[in-house]
Write a protein that holds these residues in place. Structure first.
Motif, PDB file in Angstrom:
ATOM      1  N   ALA A 281      36.765 -18.805  25.373  1.00  0.00           N
ATOM      2  CA  ALA A 281      36.673 -19.044  23.929  1.00  0.00           C
ATOM      3  C   ALA A 281      35.542 -18.170  23.379  1.00  0.00           C
ATOM      4  CB  ALA A 281      36.379 -20.513  23.665  1.00  0.00           C
ATOM      5  N   ARG A 282      35.851 -17.400  22.356  1.00  0.00           N
ATOM      6  CA  ARG A 282      34.836 -16.509  21.777  1.00  0.00           C
ATOM      7  C   ARG A 282      34.327 -17.086  20.466  1.00  0.00           C
ATOM      8  NH1 ARG A 282      36.143 -12.023  17.899  1.00  0.00           N
ATOM      9  NH2 ARG A 282      34.332 -10.641  17.776  1.00  0.00           N
ATOM     10  N   LEU A 283      33.007 -17.145  20.356  1.00  0.00           N
ATOM     11  CA  LEU A 283      32.397 -17.571  19.094  1.00  0.00           C
ATOM     12  C   LEU A 283      31.861 -16.320  18.422  1.00  0.00           C
ATOM     13  CD1 LEU A 283      30.276 -20.542  20.480  1.00  0.00           C
ATOM     14  CD2 LEU A 283      32.539 -20.653  19.417  1.00  0.00           C
ATOM     15  N   ASN A 284      32.363 -16.013  17.262  1.00  0.00           N
ATOM     16  CA  ASN A 284      31.902 -14.821  16.542  1.00  0.00           C
ATOM     17  C   ASN A 284      30.781 -15.241  15.604  1.00  0.00           C
ATOM     18  OD1 ASN A 284      31.488 -12.545  15.073  1.00  0.00           O
ATOM     19  ND2 ASN A 284      33.659 -12.189  14.582  1.00  0.00           N
ATOM     20  N   MET A 285      29.541 -14.842  15.936  1.00  0.00           N
ATOM     21  CA  MET A 285      28.386 -15.290  15.174  1.00  0.00           C
ATOM     22  C   MET A 285      28.268 -14.574  13.823  1.00  0.00           C
ATOM     23  SD  MET A 285      27.665 -17.594  17.255  1.00  0.00           S
ATOM     24  CE  MET A 285      26.192 -18.442  16.733  1.00  0.00           C
ATOM     25  N   SER A 286      29.207 -13.675  13.524  1.00  0.00           N
ATOM     26  CA  SER A 286      29.221 -13.077  12.186  1.00  0.00           C
ATOM     27  C   SER A 286      29.681 -14.096  11.158  1.00  0.00           C
ATOM     28  CB  SER A 286      30.197 -11.898  12.145  1.00  0.00           C
ATOM     29  OG  SER A 286      29.788 -10.909  13.027  1.00  0.00           O
ATOM     30  N   HIS A 287      30.272 -15.154  11.635  1.00  0.00           N
ATOM     31  CA  HIS A 287      30.792 -16.173  10.724  1.00  0.00           C
ATOM     32  C   HIS A 287      30.323 -17.545  11.179  1.00  0.00           C
ATOM     33  CE1 HIS A 287      33.610 -13.067   9.354  1.00  0.00           C
ATOM     34  NE2 HIS A 287      33.804 -12.795  10.625  1.00  0.00           N
ATOM     35  N   GLY A 288      30.172 -18.434  10.241  1.00  0.00           N
ATOM     36  CA  GLY A 288      29.897 -19.831  10.575  1.00  0.00           C
ATOM     37  C   GLY A 288      28.441 -20.116  10.910  1.00  0.00           C
ATOM     38  N   GLN A 291      25.799 -25.201  13.361  1.00  0.00           N
ATOM     39  CA  GLN A 291      26.410 -26.529  13.467  1.00  0.00           C
ATOM     40  C   GLN A 291      27.912 -26.412  13.777  1.00  0.00           C
ATOM     41  OE1 GLN A 291      25.972 -28.600   9.811  1.00  0.00           O
ATOM     42  NE2 GLN A 291      26.401 -30.601  10.710  1.00  0.00           N
ATOM     43  N   TRP A 292      28.528 -25.473  13.086  1.00  0.00           N
ATOM     44  CA  TRP A 292      29.968 -25.230  13.265  1.00  0.00           C
ATOM     45  C   TRP A 292      30.235 -24.810  14.716  1.00  0.00           C
ATOM     46  CZ3 TRP A 292      33.506 -21.689  14.848  1.00  0.00           C
ATOM     47  CH2 TRP A 292      34.806 -21.781  14.348  1.00  0.00           C
ATOM     48  N   HIS A 293      29.443 -23.858  15.198  1.00  0.00           N
ATOM     49  CA  HIS A 293      29.662 -23.346  16.553  1.00  0.00           C
ATOM     50  C   HIS A 293      29.328 -24.407  17.605  1.00  0.00           C
ATOM     51  CE1 HIS A 293      30.748 -19.322  15.388  1.00  0.00           C
ATOM     52  NE2 HIS A 293      29.727 -19.289  14.543  1.00  0.00           N
ATOM     53  N   VAL A 323      27.238  -3.810   9.437  1.00  0.00           N
ATOM     54  CA  VAL A 323      27.098  -3.768   7.987  1.00  0.00           C
ATOM     55  C   VAL A 323      28.338  -4.424   7.396  1.00  0.00           C
ATOM     56  CG1 VAL A 323      26.735  -2.248   6.015  1.00  0.00           C
ATOM     57  CG2 VAL A 323      25.847  -1.599   8.267  1.00  0.00           C
ATOM     58  N   ARG A 324      28.099  -5.372   6.526  1.00  0.00           N
ATOM     59  CA  ARG A 324      29.230  -6.086   5.924  1.00  0.00           C
ATOM     60  C   ARG A 324      29.023  -6.233   4.430  1.00  0.00           C
ATOM     61  NH1 ARG A 324      32.914  -9.592   9.236  1.00  0.00           N
ATOM     62  NH2 ARG A 324      32.252  -9.270  11.374  1.00  0.00           N
ATOM     63  N   THR A 325      30.144  -6.356   3.753  1.00  0.00           N
ATOM     64  CA  THR A 325      30.074  -6.689   2.323  1.00  0.00           C
ATOM     65  C   THR A 325      29.738  -8.172   2.208  1.00  0.00           C
ATOM     66  OG1 THR A 325      32.430  -7.165   2.329  1.00  0.00           O
ATOM     67  CG2 THR A 325      31.768  -4.947   1.666  1.00  0.00           C
ATOM     68  N   ARG A 403      32.887 -10.781   3.396  1.00  0.00           N
ATOM     69  CA  ARG A 403      32.226 -10.380   4.651  1.00  0.00           C
ATOM     70  C   ARG A 403      33.051  -9.394   5.460  1.00  0.00           C
ATOM     71  NH1 ARG A 403      32.121 -15.774   4.615  1.00  0.00           N
ATOM     72  NH2 ARG A 403      33.373 -15.963   6.507  1.00  0.00           N
ATOM     73  N   ARG A 404      33.437  -8.291   4.797  1.00  0.00           N
ATOM     74  CA  ARG A 404      34.243  -7.279   5.496  1.00  0.00           C
ATOM     75  C   ARG A 404      33.347  -6.240   6.145  1.00  0.00           C
ATOM     76  NH1 ARG A 404      37.592  -9.102   7.675  1.00  0.00           N
ATOM     77  NH2 ARG A 404      36.415 -10.927   7.220  1.00  0.00           N
ATOM     78  N   HIS A 405      33.831  -5.690   7.264  1.00  0.00           N
ATOM     79  CA  HIS A 405      33.093  -4.638   7.969  1.00  0.00           C
ATOM     80  C   HIS A 405      32.983  -3.388   7.120  1.00  0.00           C
ATOM     81  CE1 HIS A 405      33.171  -6.015  12.189  1.00  0.00           C
ATOM     82  NE2 HIS A 405      34.204  -6.703  11.783  1.00  0.00           N
ATOM     83  N   LEU A 558      42.104 -11.956  21.543  1.00  0.00           N
ATOM     84  CA  LEU A 558      42.670 -12.216  20.207  1.00  0.00           C
ATOM     85  C   LEU A 558      41.520 -12.524  19.260  1.00  0.00           C
ATOM     86  CD1 LEU A 558      45.666 -14.444  21.351  1.00  0.00           C
ATOM     87  CD2 LEU A 558      45.816 -12.132  20.397  1.00  0.00           C
ATOM     88  N   SER A 559      41.590 -11.968  18.066  1.00  0.00           N
ATOM     89  CA  SER A 559      40.511 -12.185  17.092  1.00  0.00           C
ATOM     90  C   SER A 559      41.033 -13.031  15.933  1.00  0.00           C
ATOM     91  CB  SER A 559      39.991 -10.833  16.583  1.00  0.00           C
ATOM     92  OG  SER A 559      39.546 -10.059  17.659  1.00  0.00           O
ATOM     93  N   GLY A 560      41.401 -12.338  14.831  1.00  0.00           N
ATOM     94  CA  GLY A 560      41.923 -13.062  13.673  1.00  0.00           C
ATOM     95  C   GLY A 560      43.181 -13.848  14.022  1.00  0.00           C
TER      96      GLY A 560
HETATM   97  N1  LIG Z   1      33.400 -19.108  12.908  1.00  0.00           N
HETATM   98  C1  LIG Z   1      34.163 -18.644  11.927  1.00  0.00           C
HETATM   99  N2  LIG Z   1      34.097 -19.197  10.692  1.00  0.00           N
HETATM  100  C2  LIG Z   1      34.849 -18.727   9.701  1.00  0.00           C
HETATM  101  N3  LIG Z   1      35.736 -17.708   9.810  1.00  0.00           N
HETATM  102  C3  LIG Z   1      35.849 -17.129  11.017  1.00  0.00           C
HETATM  103  C4  LIG Z   1      35.057 -17.549  12.131  1.00  0.00           C
HETATM  104  N4  LIG Z   1      35.366 -16.765  13.178  1.00  0.00           N
HETATM  105  C5  LIG Z   1      36.292 -15.881  12.735  1.00  0.00           C
HETATM  106  N5  LIG Z   1      36.601 -16.113  11.443  1.00  0.00           N
HETATM  107  C6  LIG Z   1      37.589 -15.426  10.609  1.00  0.00           C
HETATM  108  O1  LIG Z   1      38.505 -14.736  11.443  1.00  0.00           O
HETATM  109  C7  LIG Z   1      38.480 -13.354  11.149  1.00  0.00           C
HETATM  110  C8  LIG Z   1      38.779 -12.557  12.380  1.00  0.00           C
HETATM  111  O2  LIG Z   1      37.863 -12.819  13.427  1.00  0.00           O
HETATM  112  P1  LIG Z   1      37.038 -11.636  14.053  1.00  0.00           P
HETATM  113  O3  LIG Z   1      37.916 -10.492  14.342  1.00  0.00           O
HETATM  114  O4  LIG Z   1      36.261 -12.211  15.155  1.00  0.00           O
HETATM  115  O5  LIG Z   1      36.072 -11.279  12.859  1.00  0.00           O
HETATM  116  P2  LIG Z   1      35.511  -9.955  12.266  1.00  0.00           P
HETATM  117  O6  LIG Z   1      36.526  -8.897  12.395  1.00  0.00           O
HETATM  118  O7  LIG Z   1      35.211 -10.351  10.858  1.00  0.00           O
HETATM  119  O8  LIG Z   1      34.289  -9.664  13.081  1.00  0.00           O
HETATM  120  C9  LIG Z   1      37.131 -13.108  10.527  1.00  0.00           C
HETATM  121  O9  LIG Z   1      37.085 -11.973   9.741  1.00  0.00           O
HETATM  122  C10 LIG Z   1      36.930 -14.375   9.724  1.00  0.00           C
HETATM  123  O10 LIG Z   1      37.643 -14.309   8.512  1.00  0.00           O
END
Ligand SMILES: Nc1ncnc2c1ncn2[C@@H]1O[C@H](COP(=O)(O)OP(=O)(O)O)[C@@H](O)[C@H]1O
Ligand SMILES: C=C(OP(=O)(O)O)C(=O)O
Length: 761
Positions: A281-288, A291-293, A323-325, A403-405, A558-560
């Motif tokens: 399971a991957r936690l993407n720290m760019s989001h959330g 507490q959520w994680h 860098v993100r918007t 929050r786009r790249h 898998l990401s999005g």
């Molecule tokens: N913890 C999270 N909280 C909210 N949205 C998330 C989270 N993790 C991923 N996402 C959503 O899923 C999308 C795809 O995930 P990922 O590819 O990991 O992100 P990104 O390309 O933005 O780094 C993200 O752009 C975001 O919209």
């Protein structure tokens, strides 16, 4: 028959090219006699009972053995199918098509346990039991057990659906028959006994309390017909039974990493993702927020705490100096030719301007640079600058969301690799006991050493994977990988900072270098991108997964697709099926075209050492690089000579026998080595360390099980084999190659190193 199939929608069709009585070798059988289930392009042919242990090993791959022709992966697609015939051998040993003597709906209970066990409502000629699951499956400790659950859940579901449900009449009839059958006494098998015991404890029941919330995905949540997922969900919800070990995905060697996001952070979803094939399971720290994680980490820990389950590793992916918007209230439409501004002022957003999170953005960018949003989904040419803004003209338009790249083509941002936020997140990882860090935008080995020193100071045993995504990382690739514990080919940013056409070449090189260093590697980003919105993948996406598998990656990511897509479970299932199918072709081709051992494309067990393999695989690789690899390999051999040799020879032996490998490991190092040689069977690794078990979830071909080691080696071996039999992972009569080696041999007093072949009792 084809017309009937089209009409029925889920008729099982045997290829017209299959003449009754035709003798086929497994590969040609596969080519010529595939049948289609449910019109979904998946395939299977019903099985015969009389297959030997040697033949049964084919069941663990989608290949068919001569006797028992089944395509397990197909079962993952659909839980029910109508079958019109099966293939059996006649008295002369030739294949003949046999028609069932009664209605032939099949419940693919095998979708739960690897597709090897199939419960059926059919009667086949010469078999008197309606429940002739043994006629359809290899010997199984849990097939009846699976059936019970399926039937009970299905029946309950049916009653819930009432007469207005969309279930078709045929399926209803069979479910009712199955439900009635369930009441009949059955001979208890091991799996049932096990379940009966576990079911009794109140704590267990509490631990698996069903989630009341709606399925988070609209598209996947809708029930239009009864599928295995529905049945499983119903089963869990109705029975409150503890989760039991499922072996449905253990045959797949390539591991699956799933990003957890808003559509997959519920308990129900996480459980289902694991069932579908998630290993990490991957936690993407760019989001959330933390507490959520933390809530996700707790759920994974809860899952892992169940006895006997496949453990899921947790990977914390740092945001890095990306860098993100900023956030937008609603998507902003960018139109070709319009002016659009990026500003370093915080919190600015309107239809012509958005904030950027990096103060150095204006300095880093020059007039005529191309700014890419999300790796090029939209692009803008820089026209002018002020002290806090970059004014651009839109080249390729589209919608800009939150929050786009942002990347500048050909440039890396001049930011430190580990930002202040990253350090906070890293501390969070230490406090919450994650298994891996995926360190973003690593440009040199120094940053890896810095993190490792920090982890050492905290006494935190967390492994560091480097994300190769920065143009600046390429000249330092070897030293970065050498410093790391593994890598991720982060193709999103990599393809923005470098020309996209270089990404596949780099992907291959990174995989091979990691392999030669015995380090795991993940291929990431856009693997099933279209499945964020669509229920089926593009053909190119399927090929992309197959290529990564052929190249020998440890894992695909898998990401999005799983974080915010509409079809997270379907995406995992597609990944599982494609990987499994591709792996089977690798095993086949190594047996047929190149002799039993030599593999060059996938890097499976070979007589050549890793360096020679590398030379064969990368003819274009510069000699200097190869010499470097050679030195590394020599160095490794010196340190690790015995274990290397045993891993290599155990692989050869297991491949010759068509057997799985069994290894006992405290640190996991022997499993790493075995994984490096890519044996054709599964590497069952028994460890007495939960952390090691979780970590091994990322390694190609390794299935890690937790077990306390006894002081007596023989007792431990027997216990391990019994456990594998109980979980339906090996069968009595089957041979396994048992390896006793490694840097810290467990039973030192018994012997030094050895490999034995054992027949499972
Ligand atoms: N913890 C999270 N909280 C909210 N949205 C998330 C989270 N993790 C991923 N996402 C959503 O899923 C999308 C795809 O995930 P990922 O590819 O990991 O992100 P990104 O390309 O933005 O780094 C993200 O752009 C975001 O919209
Ligand atoms: C995996 C990647 O990283 P992230 O999703 O964090 O941008 C990538 O860029 O491909």
């Amino acid at each position: 028959m084809a017309a009937m199939a089209a009409q029925a929608g889920r008729m099982h069709v045997l290829s017209p090219s299959m003449a009754a009585g035709t003798e086929c070798s497994p590969p040609s059988l596969r080519e010529r006699n595939l049948a289609t289930v449910c019109g979904q392009g998946s395939s299977w042919v019903a099985t015969s009972a009389a297959c030997t242990a040697q033949q049964r090993r084919f069941h663990r791959s989608p290949a068919f053995c001569g006797n028992c022709v089944a395509s397990p992966d197909a079962l993952a697609h659909r839980s029910t199918a109508t079958v019109s015939a099966r293939l059996v051998r006649d008295e002369h040993g030739a294949y003949v098509q046999q028609q069932p003597s009664s209605s032939c709906m099949v419940f693919c209970a095998g979708a739960k346990d690897g597709g090897r066990k199939v419960a059926s409502s059919r009667r086949w000629p010469g078999e008197d039991s309606l429940w002739s699951s043994s006629s359809l499956s290899s010997s199984s400790s849990s097939s009846s057990f699976s059936r019970i659950g399926v039937v009970r859940a299905a029946a309950t579901k049916l009653s819930m659906m009432g007469s207005g449900g969309k279930q078709d009449d045929e399926e209803r009839k069979v479910i009712s028959t199955l439900a009635a059958e369930e009441e009949k006494p059955l001979t208890k098998k091991k799996g049932e006994r096990r379940r009966a015991t576990t079911k009794a404890t109140a704590t267990d029941m509490e631990a698996t309390k069903p989630v009341e919330e709606e399925a988070p995905k609209e598209a996947e949540g809708k029930v239009t017909s009864l599928t295995m997922d529905d049945v499983k969900a119903a089963e869990r919800g109705m029975d409150k039974r503890p989760h039991v070990p499922l072996s449905s995905t253990f045959q797949r060697k390539t591991k699956i990493v799933c990003t957890i996001g808003p559509t997959s952070n519920s308990r129900e979803m996480i459980w289902q993702l694991v069932d579908a094939g998630m290993n990490v399971a991957r936690l993407n720290m760019s989001h959330g927020e933390h507490q959520w994680h933390r809530a996700v980490v707790d759920l994974i820990k809860e899952y892992n705490a169940q006895p006997g389950v496949d453990n899921v590793a947790i990977m914390l992916d740092t945001k890095g100096p990306e860098v993100r918007t900023g956030d937008v209230h609603e998507p902003i439409l960018l139109t070709m030719g319009q002016e659009f501004t990026f500003t370093i002022k915080r919190g600015v957003v309107d239809e012509k301007c958005v904030s950027v999170n990096y103060d150095g953005f204006v300095d880093d960018v020059e007039i005529e640079d191309i700014v890419l949003i999300d790796g090029g989904m939209q692009s803008l040419a820089v026209k002018s600058k002020t002290k806090d803004s970059v004014i651009c003209e839109v080249v390729d338009g589209g919608y800009l969301t939150s929050r786009r790249h942002l990347n500048v083509r050909g440039k890396s941002a001049t930011l430190p690799s580990i930002t202040e936020k990253d350090w906070e997140d890293i501390k969070f990882g230490v406090d919450n006991g994650v298994d891996y860090y995926a360190l973003s935008f690593v440009k040199s080995a120094d940053v890896v050493h810095e993190l490792k020193d920090y982890l050492k100071s905290k006494n935190a045993d967390i492994k560091v994977l480097v994300k190769i995504e920065s143009a600046d990382s390429i000249p330092n690739l070897h030293t970065i990988l050498e410093a790391s514990d593994g890598a991720m080919v982060a193709r999103g940013d990599l393809g923005a900072e470098l020309p996209v056409e270089e990404v596949p070449i780099l992907q291959n090189q990174i995989i091979q270098i990691c392999r030669s260093m015995v380090k795991p590697v993940i291929v990431a980003t856009n693997m099933l991108e279209s499945m964020i919105n669509h229920p089926t993948p593009t053909r190119a996406e399927v090929s992309d997964i197959a290529i990564a598998v052929r190249e020998g990656t440890d894992a695909v990511m898998l990401s999005g697709e799983t974080a915010h897509g509409k079809y997270p479970l379907k995406a995992v299932k597609v990944m599982h099926t494609v990987a499994l199918q591709t792996e089977a072709t690798l095993a086949e081709s190594s047996q047929s075209s190149q002799g039993p051992f030599v593999r060059q494309d996938s890097g499976q067990a070979h007589r050549l050492g890793p360096v020679e393999l590398l030379i064969k695989q990368l003819p274009s690789k510069r000699m200097a690089d190869l010499n470097y690899e050679r030195e590394l390999y020599a160095d490794r051999m010196e340190k690790n000579h015995m274990s290397e040799m045993f891993a290599f020879h155990a692989t050869m032996m297991a491949n010759t026998l068509g057997a799985s490998v069994l290894v006992f490991s405290r640190s996991g190092s022997m499993a790493h080595l075995l994984s490096h040689y890519r044996p054709q069977g599964i590497i069952f690794t028994f460890t007495n360390d939960k952390r090691v078990q979780r970590r091994l979830a990322l390694y190609n071909g390794v299935r890690a099980l937790y077990m306390e080691f006894s002081a007596d080696a023989e007792v431990t071996f027997k216990k391990a084999l019994a456990m594998l039999v109980e979980y339906g992972m090996v069968e009595p009569g089957e041979e396994v190659a048992l390896v006793q080696s490694g840097r810290t041999p467990i039973w030192r007093s018994e012997s030094t190193h050895h490999i034995q072949v054992r027949t499972v009792q």
